[in-house]
Scaffold this active site. Structure first.
Site, PDB file in Angstrom:
ATOM      1  N   HIS A   1       5.083  -6.061   8.187  1.00 19.60           N
ATOM      2  CA  HIS A   1       4.738  -7.441   8.540  1.00 19.60           C
ATOM      3  C   HIS A   1       5.065  -8.372   7.381  1.00 19.60           C
ATOM      4  CE1 HIS A   1       2.893  -6.284  12.276  1.00 19.60           C
ATOM      5  NE2 HIS A   1       2.015  -5.504  11.690  1.00 19.60           N
TER       6      HIS A   1
ATOM      7  N   CYS B   1       0.872  -1.167   0.000  1.00 19.45           N
ATOM      8  CA  CYS B   1       0.000   0.000   0.000  1.00 19.45           C
ATOM      9  C   CYS B   1       0.919   1.231   0.000  1.00 19.45           C
ATOM     10  CB  CYS B   1      -0.903   0.005   1.231  1.00 19.45           C
ATOM     11  SG  CYS B   1      -0.025   0.243   2.809  1.00 19.45           S
TER      12      CYS B   1
ATOM     13  N   CYS C   1       2.490   6.398   8.713  1.00 17.47           N
ATOM     14  CA  CYS C   1       1.626   6.462   7.529  1.00 17.47           C
ATOM     15  C   CYS C   1       0.726   7.701   7.612  1.00 17.47           C
ATOM     16  CB  CYS C   1       0.765   5.200   7.458  1.00 17.47           C
ATOM     17  SG  CYS C   1      -0.474   5.238   6.137  1.00 17.47           S
TER      18      CYS C   1
ATOM     19  N   ASN D   1      -4.121  -7.668   8.404  1.00 18.30           N
ATOM     20  CA  ASN D   1      -4.943  -7.384   7.222  1.00 18.30           C
ATOM     21  C   ASN D   1      -4.859  -8.518   6.202  1.00 18.30           C
ATOM     22  OD1 ASN D   1      -3.259  -6.437   4.614  1.00 18.30           O
ATOM     23  ND2 ASN D   1      -2.170  -5.683   6.410  1.00 18.30           N
TER      24      ASN D   1
ATOM     25  N   CYS E   1      -8.486   2.937   6.097  1.00 18.41           N
ATOM     26  CA  CYS E   1      -7.668   3.264   4.933  1.00 18.41           C
ATOM     27  C   CYS E   1      -8.345   2.803   3.649  1.00 18.41           C
ATOM     28  CB  CYS E   1      -6.306   2.597   5.086  1.00 18.41           C
ATOM     29  SG  CYS E   1      -5.246   2.684   3.643  1.00 18.41           S
TER      30      CYS E   1
ATOM     31  N   GLU F   1      -0.726   0.682  16.287  1.00 19.58           N
ATOM     32  CA  GLU F   1      -1.365   1.882  15.745  1.00 19.58           C
ATOM     33  C   GLU F   1      -2.385   2.442  16.720  1.00 19.58           C
ATOM     34  OE1 GLU F   1      -4.931   2.872  12.809  1.00 19.58           O
ATOM     35  OE2 GLU F   1      -3.373   1.685  11.807  1.00 19.58           O
TER      36      GLU F   1
ATOM     37  N   HIS G   1       3.000   2.365  11.618  1.00 20.85           N
ATOM     38  CA  HIS G   1       1.977   2.350  12.672  1.00 20.85           C
ATOM     39  C   HIS G   1       2.066   3.572  13.578  1.00 20.85           C
ATOM     40  CE1 HIS G   1       0.740  -1.583  11.547  1.00 20.85           C
ATOM     41  NE2 HIS G   1       1.760  -2.232  12.056  1.00 20.85           N
TER      42      HIS G   1
ATOM     43  N   SER H   1       0.609 -10.483   9.791  1.00 21.08           N
ATOM     44  CA  SER H   1      -0.134  -9.369   9.215  1.00 21.08           C
ATOM     45  C   SER H   1      -1.627  -9.580   9.393  1.00 21.08           C
ATOM     46  CB  SER H   1       0.198  -9.237   7.722  1.00 21.08           C
ATOM     47  OG  SER H   1      -0.698  -8.352   7.082  1.00 21.08           O
TER      48      SER H   1
END
Length: 280
Positions: free
Chosen positions: A40, A12, A94, A217, A187, A124, A72, A215
């Site tokens: 990650h 990303c 980010c 996500n 996001c 985060e 994070h 990770s």
């Protein structure tokens, strides 16, 4: 076997920025330390480590050089301690995470009790909570009933949130409190990848999701795919692929988490093609 790749692949933009800054930092400084892995992804972590990026568990363990802040972000108190120790701070938080801090602080300044939807153990979320001391943090609709009274509640959400629906939680909050102001800070990349997982899952028989096992996500993408009809496998690299996964399969899907480099996805795709050509 046909391989259908998700339209969103590779890093990303937030992770891409972080990795670039990390590479620039270790190339120009003698000592650079990060608290926790920058991404990650074990291959990327190993690559950065081999070029000199150090890793520490606490800022107390960093006595010299530069402190690299990963995507994070870090709690405010950690920033303050690093400054007091005279460390150079390279902030690669980010922009989407910084946006959450700004939104939460604005809501607090407007008199709202701040509520963060997210995993309180996630770095985060820890950082976000440090920007608005006294904020609440919940993860589900069931948690809403446990919250104290308040006249007005301001809501932000973890940027990579993949837990119980943001909308459902906000609706429960609206039913409990007189005034609720919610800012959807998930996001765009996270949202797009999840949409892709749902879209592809209906069109493929097997889904391969590439990304680090730590990770969140990436793990959620595999779970989404599985729950919507595609037999799913979460792998870190091409060597984990097994030929029996694709026996009799005509269409397979391929996607990646936000911290997975594009070259790794390409390697997995090439290996999937090799396995599909092997005789049963």
């Amino acid at each position: 076997m046909e391989i259908r790749k998700a339209s969103v692949q590779g890093f990303c933009f937030g992770v891409a920025i972080t990795v670039k800054k990390a590479e620039e930092a270790i190339a120009s400084r003698n000592q650079v330390t990060t608290l926790g892995h920058v991404v990650h992804n074990p291959q990327m972590v190993e690559s950065l480590s081999s070029r000199g990026l150090q890793n520490a568990q606490s800022v107390d363990d960093v006595d010299a050089g530069a402190l690299f802040v990963r995507a994070h972000g870090l709690p405010v108190e950690v920033f303050d301690k690093a400054k007091n120790k005279g460390l150079e701070i390279i902030d690669a938080t980010c922009p989407m995470v910084t946006k959450i801090h700004v939104q939460a602080e604005k809501l607090k300044a407007d008199g709202y009790k701040i509520l963060v939807i997210g995993d309180p153990a996630h770095p985060e979320v820890k950082g976000t909570l440090s920007h608005v001391p006294g904020a609440w943090c919940i993860q589900s609709v069931d948690d809403v009933a446990k919250l104290p009274r308040s006249s007005k509640v301001g809501v932000v959400v973890q940027s990579t949130w993949s837990g119980q629906g943001f909308t459902q939680i906000v609706q429960a909050l609206a039913a409990k409190y007189y005034e609720v102001r919610a800012v959807n800070t998930i996001c765009t990349d996270t949202h797009n990848r999840q949409d892709e997982a749902l879209r592809l899952a209906h069109d493929v028989e097997v889904m391969v999701v590439v990304g680090g096992k730590t990770s969140a996500n990436t793990k959620h993408l595999a779970e989404l795919s599985e729950s919507h009809g595609a037999r799913s496998y979460h792998i870190e690299n091409a060597s984990e692929l097994q030929s029996q996964w694709f026996e009799g399969v005509k269409v397979a899907g391929l996607m990646s988490g936000a911290s997975t480099p594009g070259w790794l996805v390409d390697e997995v795709e090439a290996r999937m093609e090799e396995l599909s050509r092997q005789p049963a």
